[in-house]
Design a protein around this motif. Sequence first.
Motif, PDB file in Angstrom:
ATOM      1  N   LYS A 108       6.221   1.324  -7.682  1.00  0.00           N
ATOM      2  CA  LYS A 108       5.387   2.248  -8.461  1.00  0.00           C
ATOM      3  C   LYS A 108       5.653   3.690  -8.042  1.00  0.00           C
ATOM      4  N   ILE A 109       5.456   4.616  -8.958  1.00  0.00           N
ATOM      5  CA  ILE A 109       5.451   6.031  -8.595  1.00  0.00           C
ATOM      6  C   ILE A 109       4.036   6.371  -8.155  1.00  0.00           C
ATOM      7  N   VAL A 110       3.895   6.906  -6.935  1.00  0.00           N
ATOM      8  CA  VAL A 110       2.564   7.174  -6.385  1.00  0.00           C
ATOM      9  C   VAL A 110       2.215   8.665  -6.394  1.00  0.00           C
ATOM     10  N   GLU A 111       3.221   9.524  -6.539  1.00  0.00           N
ATOM     11  CA  GLU A 111       2.960  10.963  -6.647  1.00  0.00           C
ATOM     12  C   GLU A 111       4.152  11.619  -7.317  1.00  0.00           C
ATOM     13  N   TYR A 112       3.883  12.575  -8.186  1.00  0.00           N
ATOM     14  CA  TYR A 112       4.990  13.354  -8.731  1.00  0.00           C
ATOM     15  C   TYR A 112       4.528  14.774  -9.027  1.00  0.00           C
ATOM     16  N   GLY A 113       5.484  15.693  -8.924  1.00  0.00           N
ATOM     17  CA  GLY A 113       5.188  17.098  -9.140  1.00  0.00           C
ATOM     18  C   GLY A 113       6.444  17.913  -8.963  1.00  0.00           C
ATOM     19  N   HIS A 122      -0.650  12.299  -1.483  1.00  0.00           N
ATOM     20  CA  HIS A 122      -0.681  10.861  -1.195  1.00  0.00           C
ATOM     21  C   HIS A 122      -0.298  10.624   0.263  1.00  0.00           C
ATOM     22  N   PRO A 123      -1.014   9.754   0.982  1.00  0.00           N
ATOM     23  CA  PRO A 123      -0.673   9.473   2.389  1.00  0.00           C
ATOM     24  C   PRO A 123       0.762   8.994   2.586  1.00  0.00           C
ATOM     25  N   TYR A 124       1.341   8.324   1.578  1.00  0.00           N
ATOM     26  CA  TYR A 124       2.734   7.894   1.710  1.00  0.00           C
ATOM     27  C   TYR A 124       3.664   9.110   1.705  1.00  0.00           C
ATOM     28  N   ALA A 144       6.587  13.669   7.178  1.00  0.00           N
ATOM     29  CA  ALA A 144       6.500  13.688   8.650  1.00  0.00           C
ATOM     30  C   ALA A 144       7.716  13.029   9.284  1.00  0.00           C
ATOM     31  N   SER A 145       8.407  12.160   8.524  1.00  0.00           N
ATOM     32  CA  SER A 145       9.565  11.439   9.059  1.00  0.00           C
ATOM     33  C   SER A 145      10.855  12.247   9.026  1.00  0.00           C
ATOM     34  N   VAL A 146      10.847  13.389   8.336  1.00  0.00           N
ATOM     35  CA  VAL A 146      12.055  14.210   8.244  1.00  0.00           C
ATOM     36  C   VAL A 146      12.315  14.866   9.597  1.00  0.00           C
ATOM     37  N   PRO A 147      13.472  14.619  10.227  1.00  0.00           N
ATOM     38  CA  PRO A 147      13.755  15.224  11.534  1.00  0.00           C
ATOM     39  C   PRO A 147      13.828  16.743  11.442  1.00  0.00           C
ATOM     40  N   GLU A 148      13.399  17.416  12.502  1.00  0.00           N
ATOM     41  CA  GLU A 148      13.483  18.872  12.577  1.00  0.00           C
ATOM     42  C   GLU A 148      14.599  19.273  13.528  1.00  0.00           C
ATOM     43  N   MET A 149      15.451  20.183  13.093  1.00  0.00           N
ATOM     44  CA  MET A 149      16.593  20.595  13.899  1.00  0.00           C
ATOM     45  C   MET A 149      16.158  21.217  15.225  1.00  0.00           C
ATOM     46  N   GLU A 150      15.053  21.987  15.175  1.00  0.00           N
ATOM     47  CA  GLU A 150      14.642  22.710  16.385  1.00  0.00           C
ATOM     48  C   GLU A 150      13.746  21.890  17.312  1.00  0.00           C
ATOM     49  N   ASP A 151      13.423  20.663  16.894  1.00  0.00           N
ATOM     50  CA  ASP A 151      12.564  19.812  17.714  1.00  0.00           C
ATOM     51  C   ASP A 151      13.380  19.193  18.851  1.00  0.00           C
ATOM     52  N   THR A 152      13.018  19.524  20.084  1.00  0.00           N
ATOM     53  CA  THR A 152      13.769  19.026  21.254  1.00  0.00           C
ATOM     54  C   THR A 152      13.034  17.910  21.988  1.00  0.00           C
ATOM     55  N   SER A 153      11.961  17.400  21.383  1.00  0.00           N
ATOM     56  CA  SER A 153      11.158  16.378  22.057  1.00  0.00           C
ATOM     57  C   SER A 153      11.788  14.993  21.991  1.00  0.00           C
ATOM     58  N   ASN A 154      12.783  14.834  21.087  1.00  0.00           N
ATOM     59  CA  ASN A 154      13.443  13.540  20.864  1.00  0.00           C
ATOM     60  C   ASN A 154      12.481  12.471  20.345  1.00  0.00           C
ATOM     61  N   ASP A 181      -4.283  -0.478  -3.593  1.00  0.00           N
ATOM     62  CA  ASP A 181      -3.190   0.433  -3.265  1.00  0.00           C
ATOM     63  C   ASP A 181      -2.229  -0.288  -2.319  1.00  0.00           C
ATOM     64  N   ALA A 182      -0.971  -0.446  -2.754  1.00  0.00           N
ATOM     65  CA  ALA A 182       0.004  -1.205  -1.957  1.00  0.00           C
ATOM     66  C   ALA A 182       0.255  -0.563  -0.592  1.00  0.00           C
ATOM     67  N   PHE A 183      -0.024   0.723  -0.440  1.00  0.00           N
ATOM     68  CA  PHE A 183       0.240   1.409   0.819  1.00  0.00           C
ATOM     69  C   PHE A 183      -0.938   1.314   1.791  1.00  0.00           C
ATOM     70  N   ALA A 184      -2.049   0.781   1.347  1.00  0.00           N
ATOM     71  CA  ALA A 184      -3.289   0.804   2.139  1.00  0.00           C
ATOM     72  C   ALA A 184      -3.124   0.191   3.531  1.00  0.00           C
ATOM     73  N   VAL A 185      -2.417  -0.935   3.639  1.00  0.00           N
ATOM     74  CA  VAL A 185      -2.304  -1.618   4.937  1.00  0.00           C
ATOM     75  C   VAL A 185      -1.499  -0.815   5.952  1.00  0.00           C
ATOM     76  N   ARG A 186      -0.743   0.177   5.488  1.00  0.00           N
ATOM     77  CA  ARG A 186       0.069   0.999   6.398  1.00  0.00           C
ATOM     78  C   ARG A 186      -0.548   2.374   6.631  1.00  0.00           C
ATOM     79  N   SER A 187      -1.662   2.643   5.972  1.00  0.00           N
ATOM     80  CA  SER A 187      -2.241   3.988   6.001  1.00  0.00           C
ATOM     81  C   SER A 187      -3.470   4.076   6.896  1.00  0.00           C
ATOM     82  N   GLU A 188      -3.468   5.027   7.793  1.00  0.00           N
ATOM     83  CA  GLU A 188      -4.648   5.250   8.647  1.00  0.00           C
ATOM     84  C   GLU A 188      -5.766   5.919   7.859  1.00  0.00           C
ATOM     85  N   PHE A 189      -5.475   6.367   6.630  1.00  0.00           N
ATOM     86  CA  PHE A 189      -6.476   7.071   5.824  1.00  0.00           C
ATOM     87  C   PHE A 189      -7.038   6.179   4.710  1.00  0.00           C
TER      88      PHE A 189
END
Length: 347
Positions: free
Chosen positions: A232-237, A248-250, A256-266, A285-293
């Motif tokens: 399903k499409i859950v958000e568009y814009g 949408h929490p997804y 949040a999963s996109v790596p940041e070049m300047e992040d040195t925390s690994n 909502d199919a994403f509910a079981v994975r969402s803390e919200f």
Amino acid sequence: MEKILQVNNLHVSFKTHNGMVRAIRGVNFDLYKGETLAIVGESGSGKSVTTKVLMGILAKNGMIDDGEVLFDGMDLTKLTKQEITAIRGKKIAMIFQDPMTSLNPTMTVGYQILESLVEHQNLSKKEAKAKAIELIELVGITEPEKRYKQYPHQLSGGMRQRIVIAIALACNPRILIADEPTTALDVTIQAQILELIKELQQKIGLSIIFITHDLGVVANVADRVAVMYAGKIVEYGTVQEIFLEPYHPYTWGLLASVPEMEDTSNELYAIPGAPPNLLEPPKGDAFAVRSEFALKIDFEEEPPFFKISDTHYAATWLLHENAPAIEMPAMLKERIKKMKKGVPHER
């Protein structure tokens, strides 16, 4: 803008030994002339299956259960094999992620472009050869006459993908589907291919559907974004809305999963859990079981699309007027502040 493609309530399933997999569950989207629509989501979310319907190349065990795909006054889901073959390549073309599986290793790359021109444009071999060399040059390959005579294994990965793009453009299609076109390439070549696709779009007015699991490349290529999860499409814009004001929490998890070049925390963020088994699609909502919200209603009822703006919609109960006030994670807010520098305000 002129609407060039319209997908309405598309449902697709696959017959397997274990039962019917409901791969696409009511997908809707439009594509406008000259724009790039990015469809993003994890592997298995239904992105590639959706585009295979457009190309008429569903696997034999796949079936369209409902919906329509309108293009040029036709419903592509109702066409015969002969009718869809006349459209495939000529009006709607596709680039796949691995150029080595898209090219025939026993033929020169020039002949593979020429073949498409002779088949779909009724050119003589002499005319087709001249056009093929022109296309090789158009996609940014030097010494086109020399490359015309070479075989795929004699070219670099980036060159092979450029040849695949040349083949896709050979018949002047109105829509180009790019299915993970840079996944098999290194970062430097990836950037070059993305830039090439943008340049070609401006030159010849293509409408592009860009399929990817990597939100990191979307900001540079897309005008609009459709976020897909569990068929399903859950958000568009617009690209600005999805990157700078996601709801949408997804979508939060993907950003949040996109790596940041300047992040040195690994430390890399990963969305917990795994996508659901679509042999038995979850209730609500199919994403509910994975969402803390997730709210209680998320496990009981599927959320409708809530309108955020004329161009921005999200299917999450968090947007209901009676929902508790829940904000996106502080870490993501901080990321969005940084993203504002990199996401274009207008395209």
